[in-house]
Design a protein around this motif. Structure first.
Motif, PDB file in Angstrom:
ATOM      1  N   ARG A   1       0.827  -1.198   0.000  1.00  0.00           N
ATOM      2  CA  ARG A   1       0.000   0.000   0.000  1.00  0.00           C
ATOM      3  C   ARG A   1       0.863   1.250   0.000  1.00  0.00           C
ATOM      4  NH1 ARG A   1      -3.427   0.670   5.224  1.00  0.00           N
ATOM      5  NH2 ARG A   1      -3.951  -1.486   4.750  1.00  0.00           N
ATOM      6  N   ILE A   2       0.251   2.336  -0.397  1.00  0.00           N
ATOM      7  CA  ILE A   2       0.832   3.661  -0.216  1.00  0.00           C
ATOM      8  C   ILE A   2      -0.028   4.338   0.840  1.00  0.00           C
ATOM      9  CG2 ILE A   2       1.325   5.896  -1.265  1.00  0.00           C
ATOM     10  CD1 ILE A   2       3.103   3.753  -2.343  1.00  0.00           C
ATOM     11  N   GLN A   3       0.604   4.692   1.960  1.00  0.00           N
ATOM     12  CA  GLN A   3      -0.131   5.219   3.108  1.00  0.00           C
ATOM     13  C   GLN A   3       0.073   6.723   3.226  1.00  0.00           C
ATOM     14  OE1 GLN A   3      -2.103   3.469   5.567  1.00  0.00           O
ATOM     15  NE2 GLN A   3      -2.622   5.617   5.910  1.00  0.00           N
ATOM     16  N   THR A  19      -3.723   8.487   7.747  1.00  0.00           N
ATOM     17  CA  THR A  19      -5.057   8.856   7.288  1.00  0.00           C
ATOM     18  C   THR A  19      -5.534   7.816   6.277  1.00  0.00           C
ATOM     19  OG1 THR A  19      -4.040  10.358   5.670  1.00  0.00           O
ATOM     20  CG2 THR A  19      -4.743  11.304   7.776  1.00  0.00           C
ATOM     21  N   ASP A  20      -5.537   8.151   5.005  1.00  0.00           N
ATOM     22  CA  ASP A  20      -6.057   7.232   4.004  1.00  0.00           C
ATOM     23  C   ASP A  20      -4.957   6.338   3.430  1.00  0.00           C
ATOM     24  OD1 ASP A  20      -8.577   8.432   4.205  1.00  0.00           O
ATOM     25  OD2 ASP A  20      -8.006   9.992   2.780  1.00  0.00           O
ATOM     26  N   ALA A  21      -5.337   5.133   3.036  1.00  0.00           N
ATOM     27  CA  ALA A  21      -4.487   4.296   2.203  1.00  0.00           C
ATOM     28  C   ALA A  21      -4.707   4.749   0.762  1.00  0.00           C
ATOM     29  CB  ALA A  21      -4.835   2.828   2.372  1.00  0.00           C
ATOM     30  N   VAL A  22      -3.730   5.444   0.207  1.00  0.00           N
ATOM     31  CA  VAL A  22      -3.902   6.059  -1.107  1.00  0.00           C
ATOM     32  C   VAL A  22      -3.935   5.005  -2.209  1.00  0.00           C
ATOM     33  CG1 VAL A  22      -2.910   7.712  -2.729  1.00  0.00           C
ATOM     34  CG2 VAL A  22      -2.773   8.140  -0.273  1.00  0.00           C
ATOM     35  N   VAL A  23      -3.103   3.981  -2.085  1.00  0.00           N
ATOM     36  CA  VAL A  23      -3.040   2.909  -3.070  1.00  0.00           C
ATOM     37  C   VAL A  23      -2.951   1.587  -2.327  1.00  0.00           C
ATOM     38  CG1 VAL A  23      -1.716   1.854  -4.952  1.00  0.00           C
ATOM     39  CG2 VAL A  23      -1.859   4.349  -4.776  1.00  0.00           C
ATOM     40  N   THR A  24      -3.754   0.616  -2.706  1.00  0.00           N
ATOM     41  CA  THR A  24      -3.636  -0.749  -2.185  1.00  0.00           C
ATOM     42  C   THR A  24      -3.655  -1.720  -3.362  1.00  0.00           C
ATOM     43  OG1 THR A  24      -6.036  -0.994  -1.932  1.00  0.00           O
ATOM     44  CG2 THR A  24      -4.802  -0.161  -0.024  1.00  0.00           C
ATOM     45  N   THR A  25      -3.025  -2.859  -3.174  1.00  0.00           N
ATOM     46  CA  THR A  25      -2.978  -3.859  -4.240  1.00  0.00           C
ATOM     47  C   THR A  25      -2.679  -5.224  -3.645  1.00  0.00           C
ATOM     48  OG1 THR A  25      -1.814  -4.557  -6.251  1.00  0.00           O
ATOM     49  CG2 THR A  25      -0.537  -3.340  -4.628  1.00  0.00           C
ATOM     50  N   PHE A  30       4.648  -5.533  -5.658  1.00  0.00           N
ATOM     51  CA  PHE A  30       4.594  -4.071  -5.565  1.00  0.00           C
ATOM     52  C   PHE A  30       5.480  -3.622  -4.411  1.00  0.00           C
ATOM     53  CE2 PHE A  30       2.210  -0.170  -4.081  1.00  0.00           C
ATOM     54  CZ  PHE A  30       2.635   0.638  -5.117  1.00  0.00           C
ATOM     55  N   ARG A  31       6.612  -3.001  -4.731  1.00  0.00           N
ATOM     56  CA  ARG A  31       7.584  -2.554  -3.728  1.00  0.00           C
ATOM     57  C   ARG A  31       7.906  -1.075  -3.954  1.00  0.00           C
ATOM     58  NH1 ARG A  31       6.488  -6.449  -0.463  1.00  0.00           N
ATOM     59  NH2 ARG A  31       7.083  -8.532  -1.199  1.00  0.00           N
ATOM     60  N   PRO A  32       7.055  -0.172  -3.528  1.00  0.00           N
ATOM     61  CA  PRO A  32       7.335   1.258  -3.747  1.00  0.00           C
ATOM     62  C   PRO A  32       8.548   1.695  -2.939  1.00  0.00           C
ATOM     63  CG  PRO A  32       5.439   0.972  -2.295  1.00  0.00           C
ATOM     64  CD  PRO A  32       5.803  -0.394  -2.786  1.00  0.00           C
TER      65      PRO A  32
END
Length: 284
Positions: A1-3, A19-25, A30-32
């Motif tokens: 995820r992108i948090q 706050t929000d999880a901007v991106v989940t998969t 997926f390794r940002p």
């Protein structure tokens, strides 16, 4: 995820509130590894794209052929024309230092610094003194890239209404800053500064002063009870004090004998034991 996280002031530092999880998969590859904002306002993520996420295998067996770049854009996103700020004039770049878009401010600052036009420094100094908010800070950072921050300018900036400008002034002080007037101003700042982050940077900046002036600054910081429970200020005071013990132990000990700091909560809780251990280690 992108948090996404919200930054909350916490004394001289900050803490985060998710706050929000901007991106989940569900994609395990997926390794940002990096995030940045582009000139179009979209957010870009560099994705390592490999199921491995540690270094337990000493062999270099990561897949280097499948990295990805993702763009997170608004639903109202519209493509923008290619941007090349290097073609802009100095005047145009100066106007971008106050832009609401951070990417444009940072790139304008970088380009002006690379051009190293000394004639811009007086104007940048005036913008810093007279303006507030991001434009004042960007002007300070740009002027520093071109000519540095000397003692005379620093004295003016330490009265700036923005704490961020005062903090960065302390961080950017050059090695020729040990004037008597500036050292006296730093002692007064330690006594009166209302912002914890600025006091933290002041504790660090004191290490670049001569021993006597550094101890005068530290004394004012030590007796401020509001910083006794701060996450970093006691440690930054200690790091400066330890450096002076290493270089000028007898003077520090003489100062301790007469300084009115022994009962200060910050001294009792954070410094006394460290001083004793440091001296014991030094003298065997």
């Amino acid at each position: 995820r992108i948090q996404a996280s919200h930054l909350v002031a916490d004394g001289s530092t900050f803490r985060t509130v998710d706050t929000d999880a901007v991106v989940t998969t569900p994609d395990r590859s997926f390794r940002p590894v990096d995030t940045t904002v582009g000139p179009d306002g979209a957010v870009y993520f560099a994705d390592w794209c490999d199921i491995r996420m540690d270094h337990t295998d000493p062999r270099d067996t990561w897949d280097k052929s499948c990295g990805r770049i993702w763009r997170l854009r608004a639903s109202t996103y519209e493509p923008v024309a290619p941007v090349n700020l290097a073609q802009r004039s100095n005047e145009e770049l100066l106007s971008l230092l106050g832009d609401t878009r951070r990417w444009y401010r940072e790139q304008a600052r970088r380009l002006l610094g690379e051009r190293n036009d000394q004639s811009l420094v007086p104007r940048l100094q005036r913008i810093t003194r007279e303006r507030r908010g991001p434009v004042a800070l960007e002007a300070l950072l740009t002027a520093n890239l071109i000519s540095g921050v000397d003692a005379g300018w620093a004295i003016d900036l330490l009265d700036h209404p923005d704490a961020s400008v005062r903090a960065w002034t302390l961080r950017l002080l050059n090695e020729d800053s040990r004037t008597e007037q500036l050292q006296h101003r730093l002692v007064m700042l330690a006594r009166t500064e209302p912002d914890a982050e600025v006091r933290s940077d002041l504790a660090n900046a004191a290490g670049r002063l001569d021993t006597g002036s550094a101890l005068d600054v530290l004394r004012e910081l030590i007796v401020r009870d509001e910083d006794a429970s701060d996450t970093y200020i006691p440690l930054r005071i200690w790091w400066t004090l330890e450096a002076k013990i290493t270089s000028d132990a007898e003077r520090v000990l003489s100062w301790l004998e007469r300084a009115d700091v022994w009962n200060a909560p910050l001294f009792v809780n954070h410094l006394a034991g460290r001083i004793a251990r440091r001296l014991a280690a030094e003298r065997g």
